[in-house]
Motif scaffolding. Sequence first.
Motif, PDB file in Angstrom:
ATOM      1  N   LEU A 104       0.826  -1.214   0.000  1.00  0.00           N
ATOM      2  CA  LEU A 104       0.000   0.000   0.000  1.00  0.00           C
ATOM      3  C   LEU A 104       0.856   1.258   0.000  1.00  0.00           C
ATOM      4  O   LEU A 104       0.489   2.261  -0.626  1.00  0.00           O
ATOM      5  N   VAL A 105       1.997   1.212   0.665  1.00  0.00           N
ATOM      6  CA  VAL A 105       2.914   2.355   0.636  1.00  0.00           C
ATOM      7  C   VAL A 105       3.425   2.566  -0.790  1.00  0.00           C
ATOM      8  O   VAL A 105       3.446   3.695  -1.297  1.00  0.00           O
ATOM      9  N   LEU A 106       3.817   1.474  -1.466  1.00  0.00           N
ATOM     10  CA  LEU A 106       4.268   1.590  -2.853  1.00  0.00           C
ATOM     11  C   LEU A 106       3.155   2.111  -3.763  1.00  0.00           C
ATOM     12  O   LEU A 106       3.400   2.929  -4.650  1.00  0.00           O
ATOM     13  N   ALA A 114       4.111   0.310 -16.649  1.00  0.00           N
ATOM     14  CA  ALA A 114       5.052  -0.800 -16.460  1.00  0.00           C
ATOM     15  C   ALA A 114       5.413  -0.985 -14.987  1.00  0.00           C
ATOM     16  O   ALA A 114       5.616  -2.113 -14.534  1.00  0.00           O
ATOM     17  N   VAL A 115       5.491   0.091 -14.235  1.00  0.00           N
ATOM     18  CA  VAL A 115       5.785  -0.003 -12.807  1.00  0.00           C
ATOM     19  C   VAL A 115       4.523  -0.335 -12.015  1.00  0.00           C
ATOM     20  O   VAL A 115       4.569  -1.072 -11.024  1.00  0.00           O
ATOM     21  N   LEU A 165       0.357  -3.477  -8.575  1.00  0.00           N
ATOM     22  CA  LEU A 165      -1.013  -3.978  -8.484  1.00  0.00           C
ATOM     23  C   LEU A 165      -1.023  -5.451  -8.069  1.00  0.00           C
ATOM     24  O   LEU A 165      -1.814  -5.856  -7.200  1.00  0.00           O
ATOM     25  N   ALA A 166      -0.155  -6.252  -8.669  1.00  0.00           N
ATOM     26  CA  ALA A 166      -0.078  -7.671  -8.298  1.00  0.00           C
ATOM     27  C   ALA A 166       0.343  -7.835  -6.837  1.00  0.00           C
ATOM     28  O   ALA A 166      -0.188  -8.688  -6.121  1.00  0.00           O
ATOM     29  N   GLY A 171      -5.543  -8.673  -0.968  1.00  0.00           N
ATOM     30  CA  GLY A 171      -6.738  -9.277  -1.526  1.00  0.00           C
ATOM     31  C   GLY A 171      -7.264  -8.525  -2.737  1.00  0.00           C
ATOM     32  O   GLY A 171      -6.796  -7.439  -3.099  1.00  0.00           O
ATOM     33  N   ILE A 172      -8.257  -9.142  -3.342  1.00  0.00           N
ATOM     34  CA  ILE A 172      -8.786  -8.646  -4.614  1.00  0.00           C
ATOM     35  C   ILE A 172      -9.482  -7.294  -4.481  1.00  0.00           C
ATOM     36  O   ILE A 172      -9.377  -6.456  -5.378  1.00  0.00           O
TER      37      ILE A 172
END
Length: 85
Positions: free
Chosen positions: A5-7, A36-37, A42-43, A50-51
């Motif tokens: 979440l920080v990223l 690209a980043v 997201l993954a 979670g989703i």
Amino acid sequence: MNTSLVLALIWMVLANLRAMFPSKDNLWRFAYGMIAVGLPILAYVWWENGIWIALVFLLAAMWVMRWPVIYSGRWVREQLAKPKG
């Protein structure tokens, strides 16, 4: 708050700050780099949270980077509308 979440928040802040300044190529090179980043982030958000949280980040990212989404949607509609043969 966990690392993913920080990223994600750093990604959102950078994308918003960069979008405030004009560019000769209308920010397309920057948009490609941010996409690209953003996909690995997201993954990572999906893996850690979670989703549903990942979908919230995806919607927020699509809101910030709306023109690539709009052009991609137009391209898909064009491809679907072409007659076969």
